[in-house]
Design an enzyme around this catalytic site. Structure first.
Site, PDB file in Angstrom:
ATOM      1  N   ASP A   6       0.855  -1.173   0.000  1.00 10.58           N
ATOM      2  CA  ASP A   6       0.000   0.000   0.000  1.00 10.58           C
ATOM      3  C   ASP A   6       0.898   1.233   0.000  1.00 10.58           C
ATOM      4  OD1 ASP A   6      -2.023   1.900   0.346  1.00 10.58           O
ATOM      5  OD2 ASP A   6      -1.960   1.699   2.543  1.00 10.58           O
ATOM      6  N   GLY A   8       1.521   4.991   0.053  1.00  8.48           N
ATOM      7  CA  GLY A   8       0.902   6.265   0.398  1.00  8.48           C
ATOM      8  C   GLY A   8       1.869   7.408   0.166  1.00  8.48           C
ATOM      9  N   ASN A   9       1.401   8.615   0.411  1.00 15.94           N
ATOM     10  CA  ASN A   9       2.232   9.789   0.172  1.00 15.94           C
ATOM     11  C   ASN A   9       3.382   9.905   1.169  1.00 15.94           C
ATOM     12  OD1 ASN A   9       0.936  11.407  -2.076  1.00 15.94           O
ATOM     13  ND2 ASN A   9      -0.829  11.069  -0.750  1.00 15.94           N
ATOM     14  N   ASN A  11       4.176   7.086   3.660  1.00 13.13           N
ATOM     15  CA  ASN A  11       4.752   5.771   3.933  1.00 13.13           C
ATOM     16  C   ASN A  11       4.264   4.724   2.936  1.00 13.13           C
ATOM     17  OD1 ASN A  11       6.220   6.343   6.451  1.00 13.13           O
ATOM     18  ND2 ASN A  11       4.200   6.649   7.350  1.00 13.13           N
ATOM     19  N   VAL A  13       3.309   0.831   3.152  1.00 11.45           N
ATOM     20  CA  VAL A  13       3.029  -0.265   4.080  1.00 11.45           C
ATOM     21  C   VAL A  13       3.095  -1.571   3.303  1.00 11.45           C
ATOM     22  CG1 VAL A  13       1.356  -1.299   5.652  1.00 11.45           C
ATOM     23  CG2 VAL A  13       1.594   1.189   5.546  1.00 11.45           C
ATOM     24  N   GLY A 112      -9.414   7.049  -4.808  1.00 14.34           N
ATOM     25  CA  GLY A 112      -8.082   6.482  -4.626  1.00 14.34           C
ATOM     26  C   GLY A 112      -8.150   4.978  -4.404  1.00 14.34           C
ATOM     27  N   ASP A 114      -6.434   3.185  -2.454  1.00 14.73           N
ATOM     28  CA  ASP A 114      -6.386   2.853  -1.028  1.00 14.73           C
ATOM     29  C   ASP A 114      -7.776   2.950  -0.417  1.00 14.73           C
ATOM     30  OD1 ASP A 114      -6.354   5.625  -1.473  1.00 14.73           O
ATOM     31  OD2 ASP A 114      -5.248   6.046   0.379  1.00 14.73           O
ATOM     32  N   ASP A 134     -10.020   7.473   7.438  1.00 12.85           N
ATOM     33  CA  ASP A 134      -8.628   7.065   7.249  1.00 12.85           C
ATOM     34  C   ASP A 134      -7.696   8.222   7.614  1.00 12.85           C
ATOM     35  OD1 ASP A 134      -6.127   6.153   6.395  1.00 12.85           O
ATOM     36  OD2 ASP A 134      -6.947   5.159   4.628  1.00 12.85           O
ATOM     37  N   THR A 189       2.674  27.242  24.520  1.00 11.66           N
ATOM     38  CA  THR A 189       2.549  27.138  23.062  1.00 11.66           C
ATOM     39  C   THR A 189       2.291  25.693  22.655  1.00 11.66           C
ATOM     40  OG1 THR A 189       4.015  29.030  22.727  1.00 11.66           O
ATOM     41  CG2 THR A 189       3.727  27.538  20.870  1.00 11.66           C
TER      42      THR A 189
END
Length: 265
Positions: A6, A8-9, A11, A13, A112, A114, A134, A189
């Site tokens: 899989d 992704g942008n 990672n 997997v 997509g 995914d 997701d 902060t």
């Protein structure tokens, strides 16, 4: 064994299935500058260290939202699995396809792969109307009705994307861990950023889930109270302890969807 990828942008997997069981899973960085040979070397090392016999692989499947990485991972599969992988494309979501879910006939083909895998896995689990949330680089909600029609969804910046953008585009605001603060009014902060992002996203997700449920009802008549909500993605654990809007959480939903698709193609 199945070699499921899989992409992704942020990672990639990689899951190894023996039958229906995930026996090993790795998460490596998505890098468009790395070659198939480089990824192959890395993954072979991971397999060796985990005691995975690559000779037992008999099928590979790839989902990717990064087109530039499809070619390198086809090479990875050819080298490690010994055959060309099945690469999912949006045509698989067409009405009348082999999948248990599909896009409506008048829908665009912009889903997509995914999210398609997510929808397949969610339908396999519930066999009813559902929403998949997701938590990835983007935060997405994907809605499927009680007939297995994927209606569409929403796209927002992911939690990690939001905190990164805040730190990179301001002069004095730091990166902070994605943890829920004890109160919404931050006295530092760090606490203020955590409140704004983590608690803010809690409100965003809960609001979108409720609105999507109502929209499903308006479009299909499905009872909003019976619509299941499943969370997945690497950052779902940030909101899981502070919201009750999820029916279940399954961090492996996408790769489970890839396994189900691989069994059908």
């Amino acid at each position: 064994m199945l070699f499921a990828v899989d992409i992704g942008n942020t990672n990639v997997v990689i899951a190894v299935f023996d039958g229906d069981k995930i026996i090993q899973q790795w998460r490596i960085s998505s890098d468009k500058n790395r070659t198939g040979d480089e990824y192959t070397s890395t993954i072979l090392t991971l397999c060796r260290d985990a005691g995975i016999d690559t000779a037992l692989f008999d099928k590979g499947i790839i989902s990717s939202v990064v087109p530039a990485l499809i070619g390198p991972f086809v090479i990875v599969c050819q080298r490690i699995v010994g055959r060309h992988p099945y690469v999912i494309n949006t045509n698989l979501a067409s009405e009348g396809s082999i999948l248990p879910v599909h896009l409506s006939s008048n829908s665009s083909r912009e889903l997509g792969t995914d999210l398609l895998a997510n929808a397949v896995a969610a339908w396999n689990h519930f066999k009813s109307a559902n929403i998949v949330v997701d938590f990835g680089t983007a935060l997405t909600l994907t809605a499927t009705d009680s007939k297995g029609i994927i209606l569409g969804g929403t796209i927002s910046p992911g939690l990690g994307t939001a905190v990164k953008a805040l730190a990179m585009n301001t002069a004095q605001l730091p990166f902070v861990p994605l943890e829920a603060p004890g109160k919404v009014i931050g006295s530092t902060t760090k606490e203020a950023i955590q409140a704004g992002i983590v608690l803010g996203y809690k409100g965003l997700v809960e609001s979108l889930v409720n609105q999507v449920k109502q929209n499903i009802f308006e479009l299909t008549g499905d009872n909003p109270d019976e619509i299941k909500v499943i969370a997945t993605g690497g950052l779902n654990s940030v909101l899981k302890p502070i919201t009750e809007c999820f029916t279940i959480v399954d961090k492996d939903l996408t790769v489970k969807g890839l396994k189900l698709i691989a069994d059908l193609v």
